[in-house]
Design a protein around this motif. Sequence first.
Motif, short mmCIF file in Angstrom:
data_model
loop_
_atom_site.label_atom_id
_atom_site.label_comp_id
_atom_site.label_asym_id
_atom_site.label_seq_id
_atom_site.Cartn_x
_atom_site.Cartn_y
_atom_site.Cartn_z
N THR A 152 1.89 -30.19 -13.25
CA THR A 152 1.04 -30.89 -14.21
C THR A 152 -0.36 -30.97 -13.86
N ASP A 153 -0.69 -30.93 -12.64
CA ASP A 153 -2.22 -31.13 -12.20
C ASP A 153 -2.88 -29.88 -11.76
N GLU A 154 -3.69 -29.54 -12.82
CA GLU A 154 -4.39 -28.41 -12.71
C GLU A 154 -5.44 -28.15 -11.58
N TYR A 155 -5.92 -29.21 -11.20
CA TYR A 155 -6.69 -29.16 -9.94
C TYR A 155 -6.07 -28.86 -8.73
N LEU A 156 -4.92 -29.57 -8.48
CA LEU A 156 -4.15 -29.54 -7.34
C LEU A 156 -3.50 -28.13 -7.23
N TYR A 157 -3.06 -27.64 -8.42
CA TYR A 157 -2.34 -26.03 -8.48
C TYR A 157 -3.31 -25.05 -7.91
N ASN A 158 -4.78 -25.25 -8.44
CA ASN A 158 -5.67 -24.12 -8.21
C ASN A 158 -6.18 -24.20 -6.83
N LEU A 159 -5.98 -25.56 -6.22
CA LEU A 159 -6.34 -25.78 -4.88
C LEU A 159 -5.49 -24.89 -3.96
N VAL A 160 -4.09 -25.30 -4.16
CA VAL A 160 -3.20 -24.47 -3.60
C VAL A 160 -2.94 -22.80 -3.51
N LEU A 161 -3.44 -22.33 -4.86
CA LEU A 161 -3.39 -21.23 -5.31
C LEU A 161 -4.74 -20.43 -4.60
N TYR A 162 -5.82 -20.94 -4.89
CA TYR A 162 -7.25 -20.14 -4.52
C TYR A 162 -7.78 -20.68 -3.26
N LEU A 176 -3.74 -17.41 -2.19
CA LEU A 176 -2.48 -17.32 -2.55
C LEU A 176 -2.48 -16.59 -3.87
N SER A 177 -3.54 -16.07 -4.23
CA SER A 177 -3.79 -15.34 -5.55
C SER A 177 -2.77 -14.13 -5.56
N GLY A 178 -2.23 -13.97 -6.56
CA GLY A 178 -0.91 -13.01 -6.76
C GLY A 178 0.35 -13.59 -6.33
N SER A 179 0.27 -14.78 -6.12
CA SER A 179 1.48 -15.52 -5.68
C SER A 179 1.80 -16.76 -6.82
N GLU A 180 1.10 -16.62 -7.79
CA GLU A 180 0.97 -17.51 -8.55
C GLU A 180 2.72 -17.98 -8.96
N TRP A 181 3.59 -16.71 -9.17
CA TRP A 181 4.74 -16.94 -9.50
C TRP A 181 5.77 -17.57 -8.34
N GLY A 194 5.23 -23.93 -8.75
CA GLY A 194 4.81 -24.76 -9.76
C GLY A 194 4.86 -24.40 -10.98
N ASN A 195 3.57 -24.43 -11.58
CA ASN A 195 3.51 -23.89 -13.20
C ASN A 195 2.23 -22.93 -13.30
N VAL A 196 2.62 -21.82 -13.54
CA VAL A 196 1.60 -20.79 -13.28
C VAL A 196 0.76 -20.75 -14.57
N PHE A 197 0.95 -21.43 -15.59
CA PHE A 197 0.16 -21.76 -16.95
C PHE A 197 -1.01 -22.59 -16.55
N LEU A 198 -1.22 -23.19 -15.25
CA LEU A 198 -2.04 -24.07 -14.81
C LEU A 198 -3.35 -23.13 -14.32
N ALA A 199 -2.94 -22.12 -13.57
CA ALA A 199 -3.89 -21.12 -12.70
C ALA A 199 -5.06 -20.62 -13.67
N LYS A 200 -6.26 -20.76 -13.00
CA LYS A 200 -7.43 -20.41 -13.68
C LYS A 200 -7.48 -18.92 -13.63
N LEU A 201 -8.13 -18.37 -14.73
CA LEU A 201 -7.79 -16.79 -14.87
C LEU A 201 -8.97 -16.10 -13.74
N LYS A 202 -8.49 -15.09 -13.23
CA LYS A 202 -9.47 -14.54 -12.40
C LYS A 202 -10.48 -13.55 -13.15
N GLU A 203 -11.53 -13.26 -12.34
CA GLU A 203 -12.33 -12.29 -12.94
C GLU A 203 -11.60 -10.78 -13.23
N GLY A 204 -11.76 -10.26 -14.58
CA GLY A 204 -11.22 -9.22 -14.82
C GLY A 204 -9.62 -9.36 -15.53
#
Length: 494
Positions: A348-358, A383-388, A391-401
């Motif tokens: 549920t927390d966008e900041y935490l999710y993207n911190l773990v991801l990127y 961990l970009s590319g491992s969103e799946w 957590g919740n992939v819909f929280l991931a910020k979009l990457k360039e492109g």
Amino acid sequence: MNFKRIVCMVAAVSVITATFAGCGEKSTITSEDANTVPKNAYEINWYMQGTTQSDTPAVEAKINEYLKDKINATVKLHILDTSQYTQKVGTMINAGEYFDLAFCASWMLDYKANAANGAFLELDDMLPKYLPKTAEILGEDFMNAAKVNGKLYALPVNKEKASQAGWFFRKDIAEKYNIDMNSIKSFEELEPYLLEIQAKEPDMKYPIDWKTDSTPLAFIQYEILAAPAAVIYGKYDGKVVNFYETEEYEQACRISRKFYQDGLIKKDVMTSGDFNQRLKEGKTFCCAYPLKPGKATEVSKNYKYKMDQAEVTPVIEDNQAATGSMMAISRTSKNPARVARFLELLYTDEYLYNLVLYGIEGKHYNVTSDGYVKLIPESSYSLSGSEWMFGNVFLAKLKEGEDPQKVEKLKQFNKEAKKPLYYGFKFDASKVDLEAAACKKVISEYNKQAVLGAMDPDTVLPAFRKKLKEVGADKVVEEAQRQYDAFLAEKNKK
């Protein structure tokens, strides 16, 4: 080896596995107020599969700083190489060793088996207290599809709930030879183009590549209930079949064999290992691949050439969607309540999710003026590319492109998915578990031989099918059919 001997061996292994799974100190379900920050800190040991990141400690420190005022927890990330993950964590489970959280799935760290053996905590009673928002996000149907014997033992990752297969291919080659991949719906239709590419591209000796599930099997939408019993989308409605005796399976094997004989597939396909590296280097034109909106962009960020995708099969949501990527709390966790609260934030927390991801903004990635993530090369964490995987992939910020409509397209993908007749059916294989285990062993011996193309189906298939019958395949199919009939009868009453 006769059937009786196989059954005895399988039974012995089952007893040993169950014994190990019962070892170790079991978790005591702690209780805490989900609305207050506990005074005592707790370290969450989290295991996931992937590529080890050298700057993980810096990311952990940032996560821990953020969690302190949320749930007073710290996180220790254990990112293990994919080839080692199941063995390492599986050994920990069998030895009853402590850990808190782990990635699992139907295909890795066998979710169903580990849940049944007591390796993971039952989550049903924890949902309303510690995971209410996550439960709402996932939805009742999706969580029900993940249950084992009526109980939920891991949270499905909130991502695409549907499945579809199609082509994953080099865009430059398709354009060079004017190949409309969207119009090609079978391996047979593709073959003339592959032969042309092979003849005209000296560096592309093998223009198509595959492993077992990306052979022509990829375009058969089927679900194995318990080896070898299966249901197939759009075929044999109401019937359970021995998948390896079906016309569809045999045809897939024969197409693979033809491609092999025509020289389109590597001669050492049986032993050549994962083909992903050959795809990354551009040494092959295409393969069959599981798809979703934006999959080619997501997967091929580090590829030498730009990749594209073209859909072939219908979009469906089957019973395997919920168990394709999951997060389980170990029965050895010393504070499951705190771990559950962490999961609630991760979903549920966008900041935490993207911190773990990127990782950390400014150190591992930057944000462009229009809000896209721009990864910093060789930043030592991503961990970009491992969103799946969490957590919740819909929280991931979009990457360039990436497509700015990616999230909306994924949601639409889920919404449009058709549910097969067998959606919701769960086969209880307990009455035929020995036969199913013996069949699984036979399949592991013969399936690759049959579908990769290197061996003649006229030789392999008769031996394969004979062995399956000898170890009880018919009994497994009959029991699955009996339960499926009851399921459909109940479904028709509603």
